[in-house]
Design a protein around this motif. Structure first.
Motif, PDB file in Angstrom:
ATOM      1  N   ALA A  88      -9.313   5.318  -1.507  1.00 47.24           N
ATOM      2  CA  ALA A  88      -8.373   4.509  -2.285  1.00 47.24           C
ATOM      3  C   ALA A  88      -7.809   3.382  -1.435  1.00 47.24           C
ATOM      4  CB  ALA A  88      -7.246   5.394  -2.821  1.00 47.24           C
ATOM      5  N   TRP A 132       0.829  -1.202   0.000  1.00 45.46           N
ATOM      6  CA  TRP A 132       0.000   0.000   0.000  1.00 45.46           C
ATOM      7  C   TRP A 132       0.865   1.254   0.000  1.00 45.46           C
ATOM      8  CZ3 TRP A 132      -3.875   2.871  -1.058  1.00 45.46           C
ATOM      9  CH2 TRP A 132      -4.067   4.084  -0.399  1.00 45.46           C
ATOM     10  N   SER A 137      -1.396  13.799   2.835  1.00 41.42           N
ATOM     11  CA  SER A 137      -1.805  14.716   1.776  1.00 41.42           C
ATOM     12  C   SER A 137      -2.203  16.070   2.326  1.00 41.42           C
ATOM     13  CB  SER A 137      -2.964  14.119   0.993  1.00 41.42           C
ATOM     14  OG  SER A 137      -4.081  13.978   1.827  1.00 41.42           O
ATOM     15  N   GLN A 174       2.971   6.259  -5.295  1.00 36.80           N
ATOM     16  CA  GLN A 174       2.823   6.437  -6.724  1.00 36.80           C
ATOM     17  C   GLN A 174       1.630   7.314  -7.073  1.00 36.80           C
ATOM     18  OE1 GLN A 174       3.253   2.469  -8.292  1.00 36.80           O
ATOM     19  NE2 GLN A 174       2.636   3.217 -10.314  1.00 36.80           N
ATOM     20  N   ARG A 175       0.562   7.120  -6.349  1.00 39.49           N
ATOM     21  CA  ARG A 175      -0.664   7.802  -6.719  1.00 39.49           C
ATOM     22  C   ARG A 175      -0.824   9.174  -6.085  1.00 39.49           C
ATOM     23  NH1 ARG A 175      -6.828   5.436  -6.446  1.00 39.49           N
ATOM     24  NH2 ARG A 175      -7.858   7.452  -6.715  1.00 39.49           N
ATOM     25  N   PHE A 176      -0.368   9.298  -4.860  1.00 37.77           N
ATOM     26  CA  PHE A 176      -0.629  10.549  -4.151  1.00 37.77           C
ATOM     27  C   PHE A 176       0.627  11.316  -3.765  1.00 37.77           C
ATOM     28  CE2 PHE A 176      -4.218   7.792  -3.227  1.00 37.77           C
ATOM     29  CZ  PHE A 176      -5.275   8.617  -3.544  1.00 37.77           C
ATOM     30  N   HIS A 213       2.033   1.796  -3.401  1.00 39.15           N
ATOM     31  CA  HIS A 213       0.911   2.174  -4.243  1.00 39.15           C
ATOM     32  C   HIS A 213       0.546   3.641  -4.018  1.00 39.15           C
ATOM     33  CE1 HIS A 213      -2.879   1.278  -6.416  1.00 39.15           C
ATOM     34  NE2 HIS A 213      -3.453   2.086  -5.543  1.00 39.15           N
ATOM     35  N   ARG A 214       0.502   4.014  -2.781  1.00 39.79           N
ATOM     36  CA  ARG A 214       0.079   5.378  -2.460  1.00 39.79           C
ATOM     37  C   ARG A 214       1.104   6.383  -2.934  1.00 39.79           C
ATOM     38  NH1 ARG A 214      -0.656   8.007   3.418  1.00 39.79           N
ATOM     39  NH2 ARG A 214       1.555   7.499   3.517  1.00 39.79           N
ATOM     40  N   THR A 223     -10.593  11.135  -0.419  1.00 36.83           N
ATOM     41  CA  THR A 223     -10.268  10.385  -1.634  1.00 36.83           C
ATOM     42  C   THR A 223      -9.177   9.369  -1.369  1.00 36.83           C
ATOM     43  OG1 THR A 223     -10.854  12.261  -3.028  1.00 36.83           O
ATOM     44  CG2 THR A 223      -9.439  10.579  -4.000  1.00 36.83           C
ATOM     45  N   GLU A 224      -8.188   9.810  -0.639  1.00 38.48           N
ATOM     46  CA  GLU A 224      -7.091   8.890  -0.343  1.00 38.48           C
ATOM     47  C   GLU A 224      -7.564   7.742   0.541  1.00 38.48           C
ATOM     48  OE1 GLU A 224      -3.348  10.585   0.985  1.00 38.48           O
ATOM     49  OE2 GLU A 224      -3.012   8.748   2.137  1.00 38.48           O
TER      50      GLU A 224
END
Lengths: 175, 175
Positions: B143, A159, A172, A165-167, A162-163, B139-140
């Motif tokens: 996910a 995870w 955040s 990469q995405r966020f 994965h995160r 959103t996160e």
DNA sequence: CGCTTCTTTCAGAAATTTGTGAAGATACAG
DNA sequence: CTGTATCTTCACAAATTTCTGAAAGAAGCG
């Protein structure tokens, strides 16, 4: 009538009613999953806040609960590592924050519980006898939990990747 | 003194005291994890039984609880798929069984819950706005849950394989 | 140093949950 | 079809949990 219009925003640029709706709805789901009511509401409120951190009085005001209730709820949440407490240097105010990383771990971090289950099962295998039918069933159950424990750790690792990469890294939301 | 000797076995070839100790201890752990007391005790008793299946009266006797309590507990357990009910053909007796395969799934099958969490979060993202800080946090979180849902399914697949290899197929206990 | 502001702790009221006894259903047996 | 064994449902009593108000405890600020 400055604030009650459809989809209107409050003084802080958010629609308090919409926030409240979400908070109560999400909290209800958490409660159904086993979380006590007040901790659930407090947590949802933090999750829905802009900064991800609120003071005790802000929480009490928004949720219409007493300082005592806030105190109890945050103690609970901190204990299970779903939030962390921060001290604002120049004030006696305390701030409670939901830290992305931290609370994902907490959710899966039924680890302590898993451990105790495993212990109880091991004891059972011994006292009922490893070769009895019941003993064999317990052995298999134990194996399942040991398997899960390992797998969950690996999953959390994936995870994070994965995160990332995405966020992007880190939480955040920052102040 | 045919049965109360140290580590002695009862008429059925098992030490009832040892069984009871395990049942209560394991049930206590389940309770701590959020399961209601009676369901936890009933479940533990089934797990520790030789055949993996008991009748209502056997459960009531062993746990010293009323038929009503048994009824409530098994209803709960069946609802969350931790046990299944069986009808003995030539009798009005019903039998409650723990089925290895089935209840592992149930444990990880917080899936329904996960789904509702996801729904609530999606709603929150929409109503708070996807570009607001809070919206981004939700959103996160969403996910994360979606990720977990996928991963858990894969994990269970691996478990079946793993178990096959270690214990052979099917439930380890049959009548 | 005392005042002020915030948080925690404590005892009790209120609500919820839990388990029982007793009556009601269901289904097999004769 | 009647009798009997088994399970479920219902209303209530008991125990537990939950939240509040009030008082006590910290921690900066003047």
């Amino acid at each position: 009538m400055t604030q009650a219009a459809a989809g209107a925003t409050g003084a802080d640029g958010r629609d308090p009613e919409a926030v409240s709706r979400f908070v109560e709805h999400f909290a209800a789901q958490l409660v159904e999953a086993g979380l006590p009511r007040m901790p659930a509401r407090v947590f949802a409120a933090l999750l829905a806040s802009d900064t991800g951190a609120l003071t005790s009085s802000e929480l009490g005001e928004q949720l219409k609960i007493s300082p005592a209730a806030v105190s109890g709820a945050v103690r609970y949440l901190a204990q299970v590592h779903m939030i962390s407490r921060e001290r604002e240097p120049g004030s006696r105010r305390e701030r409670y924050r939901v830290h992305g990383d931290q609370w994902y771990e907490a959710l899966t971090n039924r680890e302590a519980i898993l451990r105790r289950w495993e212990d109880a099962l091991r004891e059972g295998v011994t006292s009922l006898g490893p070769t009895t039918p019941a003993g064999r069933r317990l052995t298999e159950t134990l194996a399942f939990f040991e398997f899960v424990e390992k797998e969950v750790a690996a999953m959390m690792e994936r995870w994070r990747e994965h995160r990332e990469q995405r966020f992007g890294s880190g939480t955040s939301t920052r102040d």
